[in-house]
Design a protein around this motif. Structure first.
Motif, PDB file in Angstrom:
ATOM      1  N   LEU A  31       2.216  10.879  24.484  1.00  0.00           N
ATOM      2  CA  LEU A  31       2.630  12.156  25.074  1.00  0.00           C
ATOM      3  C   LEU A  31       1.485  12.773  25.880  1.00  0.00           C
ATOM      4  CD1 LEU A  31       4.839  14.347  25.288  1.00  0.00           C
ATOM      5  CD2 LEU A  31       3.834  15.385  23.249  1.00  0.00           C
ATOM      6  N   LEU A  32       0.292  12.765  25.328  1.00  0.00           N
ATOM      7  CA  LEU A  32      -0.866  13.301  26.061  1.00  0.00           C
ATOM      8  C   LEU A  32      -1.132  12.517  27.344  1.00  0.00           C
ATOM      9  CD1 LEU A  32      -3.418  14.183  23.247  1.00  0.00           C
ATOM     10  CD2 LEU A  32      -2.376  15.755  24.888  1.00  0.00           C
ATOM     11  N   ALA A  33      -1.082  11.203  27.259  1.00  0.00           N
ATOM     12  CA  ALA A  33      -1.299  10.372  28.452  1.00  0.00           C
ATOM     13  C   ALA A  33      -0.254  10.677  29.520  1.00  0.00           C
ATOM     14  CB  ALA A  33      -1.282   8.894  28.078  1.00  0.00           C
ATOM     15  N   ALA A  34       1.005  10.828  29.110  1.00  0.00           N
ATOM     16  CA  ALA A  34       2.077  11.134  30.063  1.00  0.00           C
ATOM     17  C   ALA A  34       1.903  12.524  30.663  1.00  0.00           C
ATOM     18  CB  ALA A  34       3.440  11.007  29.380  1.00  0.00           C
ATOM     19  N   LEU A  35       1.544  13.503  29.837  1.00  0.00           N
ATOM     20  CA  LEU A  35       1.373  14.870  30.329  1.00  0.00           C
ATOM     21  C   LEU A  35       0.178  14.981  31.278  1.00  0.00           C
ATOM     22  CD1 LEU A  35       2.105  16.927  27.092  1.00  0.00           C
ATOM     23  CD2 LEU A  35       3.525  16.805  29.162  1.00  0.00           C
ATOM     24  N   ILE A  36      -0.936  14.366  30.925  1.00  0.00           N
ATOM     25  CA  ILE A  36      -2.135  14.466  31.773  1.00  0.00           C
ATOM     26  C   ILE A  36      -1.930  13.734  33.093  1.00  0.00           C
ATOM     27  CG2 ILE A  36      -4.572  13.849  31.963  1.00  0.00           C
ATOM     28  CD1 ILE A  36      -4.737  14.288  28.886  1.00  0.00           C
ATOM     29  N   SER A  37      -1.365  12.530  33.054  1.00  0.00           N
ATOM     30  CA  SER A  37      -1.127  11.810  34.310  1.00  0.00           C
ATOM     31  C   SER A  37      -0.088  12.539  35.165  1.00  0.00           C
ATOM     32  CB  SER A  37      -0.703  10.366  34.047  1.00  0.00           C
ATOM     33  OG  SER A  37       0.551  10.306  33.403  1.00  0.00           O
ATOM     34  N   SER A  38       0.876  13.204  34.532  1.00  0.00           N
ATOM     35  CA  SER A  38       1.878  13.984  35.271  1.00  0.00           C
ATOM     36  C   SER A  38       1.245  15.219  35.905  1.00  0.00           C
ATOM     37  CB  SER A  38       3.010  14.408  34.339  1.00  0.00           C
ATOM     38  OG  SER A  38       3.653  13.279  33.821  1.00  0.00           O
ATOM     39  N   PHE A  39       0.299  15.828  35.195  1.00  0.00           N
ATOM     40  CA  PHE A  39      -0.426  16.963  35.761  1.00  0.00           C
ATOM     41  C   PHE A  39      -1.157  16.542  37.038  1.00  0.00           C
ATOM     42  CE2 PHE A  39      -4.516  19.056  36.321  1.00  0.00           C
ATOM     43  CZ  PHE A  39      -4.106  20.354  36.562  1.00  0.00           C
ATOM     44  N   TRP A  40      -1.842  15.409  37.008  1.00  0.00           N
ATOM     45  CA  TRP A  40      -2.566  14.948  38.200  1.00  0.00           C
ATOM     46  C   TRP A  40      -1.605  14.569  39.321  1.00  0.00           C
ATOM     47  CZ3 TRP A  40      -7.157  16.351  39.124  1.00  0.00           C
ATOM     48  CH2 TRP A  40      -8.030  16.632  38.084  1.00  0.00           C
ATOM     49  N   PHE A  41      -0.454  14.016  38.968  1.00  0.00           N
ATOM     50  CA  PHE A  41       0.570  13.699  39.958  1.00  0.00           C
ATOM     51  C   PHE A  41       1.045  14.988  40.632  1.00  0.00           C
ATOM     52  CE2 PHE A  41       5.134  12.768  40.888  1.00  0.00           C
ATOM     53  CZ  PHE A  41       4.934  11.771  41.823  1.00  0.00           C
ATOM     54  N   ALA A  42       1.275  16.042  39.834  1.00  0.00           N
ATOM     55  CA  ALA A  42       1.703  17.338  40.377  1.00  0.00           C
ATOM     56  C   ALA A  42       0.593  17.966  41.213  1.00  0.00           C
ATOM     57  CB  ALA A  42       2.101  18.273  39.242  1.00  0.00           C
ATOM     58  N   PHE A  43      -0.628  17.876  40.732  1.00  0.00           N
ATOM     59  CA  PHE A  43      -1.764  18.449  41.455  1.00  0.00           C
ATOM     60  C   PHE A  43      -1.912  17.811  42.841  1.00  0.00           C
ATOM     61  CE2 PHE A  43      -6.332  18.777  42.457  1.00  0.00           C
ATOM     62  CZ  PHE A  43      -6.448  20.158  42.447  1.00  0.00           C
ATOM     63  N   MET A  44      -1.652  16.519  42.929  1.00  0.00           N
ATOM     64  CA  MET A  44      -1.715  15.832  44.214  1.00  0.00           C
ATOM     65  C   MET A  44      -0.684  16.400  45.193  1.00  0.00           C
ATOM     66  SD  MET A  44      -0.235  13.110  46.216  1.00  0.00           S
ATOM     67  CE  MET A  44       0.975  12.638  45.051  1.00  0.00           C
ATOM     68  N   HIS A  45       0.430  16.887  44.678  1.00  0.00           N
ATOM     69  CA  HIS A  45       1.472  17.434  45.546  1.00  0.00           C
ATOM     70  C   HIS A  45       1.171  18.856  46.025  1.00  0.00           C
ATOM     71  CE1 HIS A  45       3.666  13.933  44.152  1.00  0.00           C
ATOM     72  NE2 HIS A  45       4.461  14.113  45.187  1.00  0.00           N
ATOM     73  N   VAL A  46       0.099  19.454  45.559  1.00  0.00           N
ATOM     74  CA  VAL A  46      -0.296  20.790  45.998  1.00  0.00           C
ATOM     75  C   VAL A  46      -0.945  20.742  47.384  1.00  0.00           C
ATOM     76  CG1 VAL A  46      -1.767  22.798  45.436  1.00  0.00           C
ATOM     77  CG2 VAL A  46      -0.551  21.607  43.648  1.00  0.00           C
ATOM     78  N   TYR A  47      -1.249  19.566  47.877  1.00  0.00           N
ATOM     79  CA  TYR A  47      -1.971  19.449  49.143  1.00  0.00           C
ATOM     80  C   TYR A  47      -1.305  20.217  50.283  1.00  0.00           C
ATOM     81  CZ  TYR A  47       1.289  16.000  51.028  1.00  0.00           C
ATOM     82  OH  TYR A  47       2.406  15.369  51.497  1.00  0.00           O
ATOM     83  N   PHE A  48      -0.016  20.470  50.195  1.00  0.00           N
ATOM     84  CA  PHE A  48       0.661  21.227  51.252  1.00  0.00           C
ATOM     85  C   PHE A  48       0.001  22.587  51.485  1.00  0.00           C
ATOM     86  CE2 PHE A  48       4.270  18.474  50.078  1.00  0.00           C
ATOM     87  CZ  PHE A  48       4.584  17.995  51.342  1.00  0.00           C
ATOM     88  N   SER A  49      -0.444  23.219  50.410  1.00  0.00           N
ATOM     89  CA  SER A  49      -1.003  24.565  50.555  1.00  0.00           C
ATOM     90  C   SER A  49      -2.410  24.564  51.134  1.00  0.00           C
ATOM     91  CB  SER A  49      -0.997  25.288  49.204  1.00  0.00           C
ATOM     92  OG  SER A  49      -1.807  24.601  48.291  1.00  0.00           O
TER      93      SER A  49
END
Length: 151
Positions: A31-49
């Motif tokens: 669960l931690l591995a999935a949550l942390i890797s998902s956080f970084w995946f989401a963070f990468m999508h912030v580049y629009f701003s």
């Protein structure tokens, strides 16, 4: 399809597996591995701003990041249980195809519009993706394509 291959390779094969190697193979570790890797995946999508012309699209970036976090978690779950990277790649490609087919606006003008989107579109898509993940997993399990986890 290319974006799905690249993103799934980076965030599932590299990040998720790396975090998985750092935690125990228990439910909490996965669960931690999935949550942390998902956080970084989401963070990468912030580049629009951060793009000069996209500062007005800050709300769109928030929307994309919230969706990307949920989607990344689903892809990590599919990858963990199937042990096959091609399944989240195909799932990602189908998601991108559907998203582009709706031709959503890349401009969200304010918080009220963002709030409306987050409370209507995102929960429905997350539920649909979770149900889709369950159906994909069950279908693969019935066909014997899912490797059983050895404890």
């Amino acid at each position: 399809m290319t974006i799905g291959v690249v993103e799934e390779s980076i965030f599932r094969l590299l990040f998720f597996n790396w975090f998985l190697s750092k935690y125990s193979q228990s439910f909490v570790g996965v669960l931690l591995a999935a949550l942390i890797s998902s956080f970084w995946f989401a963070f990468m999508h912030v580049y629009f701003s951060f793009l000069p012309y996209a500062m007005a699209n800050f709300y769109f970036s928030i929307d994309q990041s919230a969706y990307a976090f949920c989607f990344g978690f689903i892809c990590a779950t599919i990858y963990y249980y199937s042990k096959a990277i091609w399944i989240p790649i195909v799932f990602h490609a189908l998601n991108d195809f559907v998203a582009l087919s709706f031709n959503l606006s890349w401009y969200i003008s304010g918080f009220k519009e963002l709030e409306s989107i987050l409370f209507t579109r995102i929960p429905l898509l997350v539920i649909a993706l979770l149900l889709g993940s369950c159906f994909i997993y069950q279908a693969l399990k019935q066909r014997g394509l899912v490797k059983e986890k050895i404890d």
